[in-house]
Write an enzyme that holds these catalytic residues in place. Structure first.
Site, PDB file in Angstrom:
ATOM      1  N   GLY A  32       7.577 -24.459 -12.962  1.00  0.00           N
ATOM      2  CA  GLY A  32       6.421 -23.603 -13.216  1.00  0.00           C
ATOM      3  C   GLY A  32       6.605 -22.186 -12.699  1.00  0.00           C
ATOM      4  O   GLY A  32       5.644 -21.556 -12.231  1.00  0.00           O
ATOM      5  N   CYS A  60       7.273 -18.784 -22.076  1.00  0.00           N
ATOM      6  CA  CYS A  60       6.086 -18.869 -21.221  1.00  0.00           C
ATOM      7  C   CYS A  60       4.824 -19.106 -22.054  1.00  0.00           C
ATOM      8  O   CYS A  60       4.703 -18.572 -23.155  1.00  0.00           O
ATOM      9  CB  CYS A  60       5.869 -17.564 -20.470  1.00  0.00           C
TER      10      CYS A  60
END
Ligand SMILES: Cc1cc2nc3c(=O)[nH]c(=O)nc-3n(C[C@H](O)[C@H](O)[C@H](O)COP(=O)(O)O)c2cc1C
Length: 304
Positions: A72, A131
């Protein structure tokens, strides 16, 4: 004679071996194994405008022939990068530094690119468009051709450094995306990023990863990477930086033959930290045995 020297996007490199973002920290973490200056260039961990803690819960799951991760984009943010990390690596790394940049909105990418434009030590920028785009319901920038084109165009407007756009393989038509980013100013494309996957804990009857889904990397993705590089390199005029499951010299040779002009090593380094040096020596030997003056002679050799 060094048969691995290349010039990638105007930048001279002693060899075509780079690191894949997120798999080599900020360039010095593997220094006890080998001198990072032996690499052709180093691609650093993905950076965002603000610091990020990354995802909660389990972030890594092993799979046969690969791994799933949902780190992440944990990173200190661009300002801390400049103040602390850059100061630390300055003078220690005298190979080209490539910064991998990430954002949640087009504006964030642009703001980050403006800052990176001013950092002299960064010689190239790798724009990660895998992303999630918050304005597009979390769908990755790279999954939507118009958005992929837009973010490339906007970053190009503020960035004069060589711009490598790193594509997501989680699309039905990779060639379409590659062409759009080329039209919007990319100097090169990098592929592939990780393939979206998941794993389930059958005792807990729940997904293993905290983020439910994660990115698959390692040898399992190599055939997909080769196929995409083969297709994209024949459809665009800009060079391709190839990655995805490279674990040996033979794998690396396949990537050049598929159409990559340079390669990045990722998950393979986790299992064998000496992999970059072994592949560098292996490629030099391969060139000598095959009578090649330079490794670039086999780029796209497998194209039919
Ligand atoms: C733990 C981990 C972290 C990663 N972080 C990033 C990142 O920050 N930015 C990015 O563009 N790609 C990131 N990637 C993707 C890799 O750079 C690479 O594209 C992918 O893993 C395929 O190559 P490989 O099979 O050799 O690892 C990450 C991959 C892994 C395994």
């Amino acid at each position: 004679m060094n048969r691995l020297k290349i010039n990638f996007l105007g930048v001279d490199m002693e060899n075509p071996i780079m690191t894949a973002s997120g798999c080599f920290g900020f360039g010095m973490e593997y220094k006890d194994y080998f001198d990072p200056n032996e690499l052709g260039a180093v691609v650093l961990k993905g950076i965002t405008l603000e610091p990020r803690n990354g995802n909660e819960g389990t972030r890594i799951a092993e799979t046969p022939s690969g791994m799933l991760n949902c780190v992440g984009l944990e990173n200190p943010g661009i300002e801390n990068f400049k103040k602390v990390i850059l100061e630390d690596i300055k003078g220690k790394l005298d190979i080209p530094i490539v910064l991998n940049i990430n954002g949640k909105t087009v504006e964030e990418y642009v703001e980050l690119a403006k800052i990176v434009e001013e950092i002299d030590e960064v010689k190239m920028v790798e724009l990660n468009i895998s992303c999630p785009n918050v304005k597009d319901g979390g769908m990755a920038f790279g999954a939507n051709p118009e958005v992929a084109g837009l973010v490339t165009k906007k970053v190009r407007e503020v960035l004069s450094k060589p711009l490598i756009v790193k594509l997501s393989p989680n699309v039905s038509d990779i060639v379409q995306i590659a062409k759009i980013v080329e039209e919007n100013g990319a100097d090169a494309v990098a592929l592939i990023n990780t393939l979206l996957g998941m794993a389930i804990d059958i005792k807990k009857k729940k997904p293993i990863l905290g983020n439910i889904f994660g990115g698959l990397s390692g040898p399992a993705v190599k055939p997909v990477a080769l196929r995409m590089i083969y297709q994209v390199s024949q459809a665009v005029k800009i060079p391709v930086l190839g990655m995805g499951g490279i674990n040996s010299t033979e794998d690396a040779v396949e990537f050049f033959m598929a159409g990559a002009s340079a390669i990045s090593l990722g998950t393979g380094i986790f299992g064998n930290p000496m992999l970059p040096v072994e592949i560098k020596e292996g490629l030099q030997k391969y060139c000598e045995e095959e009578g090649l003056q330079n490794i670039s002679e086999i780029i796209g050799a497998a194209h039919i």
